[in-house]
Design an enzyme around this catalytic site. Structure first.
Site, mmCIF file in Angstrom:
data_model
loop_
_atom_site.group_PDB
_atom_site.id
_atom_site.type_symbol
_atom_site.label_atom_id
_atom_site.label_comp_id
_atom_site.label_asym_id
_atom_site.label_seq_id
_atom_site.Cartn_x
_atom_site.Cartn_y
_atom_site.Cartn_z
ATOM 1 C CG HIS A 95 4.347 -2.550 5.719
ATOM 2 N ND1 HIS A 95 4.309 -0.475 5.566
ATOM 3 C CD2 HIS A 95 2.769 -1.625 5.021
ATOM 4 C CE1 HIS A 95 2.875 0.277 5.423
ATOM 5 N NE2 HIS A 95 2.503 -0.842 5.226
ATOM 6 C CG ASN B 132 -2.114 -1.073 1.343
ATOM 7 O OD1 ASN B 132 -2.250 -1.290 0.209
ATOM 8 N ND2 ASN B 132 -2.252 -1.618 2.946
HETATM 9 P P1 5GP Z 1 -0.572 -0.580 5.802
HETATM 10 O O1 5GP Z 1 -2.210 -0.153 5.807
HETATM 11 O O2 5GP Z 1 0.318 0.679 6.183
HETATM 12 O O3 5GP Z 1 -0.667 -0.928 4.360
HETATM 13 O O4 5GP Z 1 0.061 -1.531 7.212
HETATM 14 C C1 5GP Z 1 0.026 -1.135 7.902
HETATM 15 C C2 5GP Z 1 -0.384 -2.837 9.364
HETATM 16 O O5 5GP Z 1 -0.072 -2.501 9.908
HETATM 17 C C3 5GP Z 1 -1.973 -3.180 8.898
HETATM 18 O O6 5GP Z 1 -2.274 -3.972 8.621
HETATM 19 C C4 5GP Z 1 -2.104 -3.525 11.056
HETATM 20 O O7 5GP Z 1 -2.549 -4.184 11.005
HETATM 21 C C5 5GP Z 1 -0.234 -3.377 11.348
HETATM 22 N N1 5GP Z 1 0.248 -2.683 12.294
HETATM 23 C C6 5GP Z 1 0.007 -1.738 12.486
HETATM 24 N N2 5GP Z 1 -0.166 -1.575 14.042
HETATM 25 C C7 5GP Z 1 1.203 -2.632 14.679
HETATM 26 C C8 5GP Z 1 1.406 -3.248 15.365
HETATM 27 O O8 5GP Z 1 1.908 -2.553 15.871
HETATM 28 N N3 5GP Z 1 2.082 -5.033 15.205
HETATM 29 C C9 5GP Z 1 2.031 -4.982 14.370
HETATM 30 N N4 5GP Z 1 2.514 -6.425 14.094
HETATM 31 N N5 5GP Z 1 2.045 -5.069 13.257
HETATM 32 C C10 5GP Z 1 0.227 -3.464 12.979
#
Ligand code: 5GP
Length: 117
Positions: free
Chosen positions: A103, A90
């Site tokens: 990520h 994303n």
């Molecule tokens: P994005 O939405 O930026 O592509 O993905 C971020 C991801 O990080 C999300 O899927 C969310 O669930 C995950 N995430 C957010 N905070 C934490 C955390 O404290 N620990 C872990 N393991 N994942 C997290």
């Protein structure tokens, strides 16, 4: 001093995570809010904010992330023909990015719809 991102804190073990793989360049851990039975994030240790901020200097690193993601999926049995997995990055607001540290999502374990929401 610039505040560390959430994922830098996970790299530095300041925030706990269920780590499934680590090497000199990257860390992989279970997503805290899984969107599939298997939902793993693989991140570079180098603080690249997002794919749009990467450069040609990151060519090897980006290849490394994808190859390790493939191996993790393979080790969990998702490379089999009757299984499968999805890789997602994303980028930015409309892309659904919520953490400003590059990520790669690995999603597997259920049929995934297309187009995505
Ligand atoms: P994005 O939405 O930026 O592509 O993905 C971020 C991801 O990080 C999300 O899927 C969310 O669930 C995950 N995430 C957010 N905070 C934490 C955390 O404290 N620990 C872990 N393991 N994942 C997290």
């Amino acid at each position: 001093m610039v505040e560390k991102t959430l994922f830098e804190k996970i790299i530095d073990r300041e925030i706990p995570a269920e780590i499934v793989y680590e090497d000199d360049l990257c860390l992989a851990f279970n997503d805290i809010s899984p969107q599939a039975p298997c939902h793993i994030l693989i991140i570079p240790k180098k603080p690249v904010s997002r794919l749009a901020e990467s450069t040609d200097k990151d060519k090897e690193l980006l290849g490394h992330l994808l190859l390790r993601a493939k191996e993790i999926a393979d080790n969990l049995g998702f490379s089999d023909e009757d299984q499968g997995f999805r890789i997602v990055i994303n980028n930015g607001k409309n892309g659904g990015e919520t953490v400003p540290h590059l990520h790669v999502h690995i999603l597997a374990g259920r049929p995934l719809l297309w187009p995505p929401g």
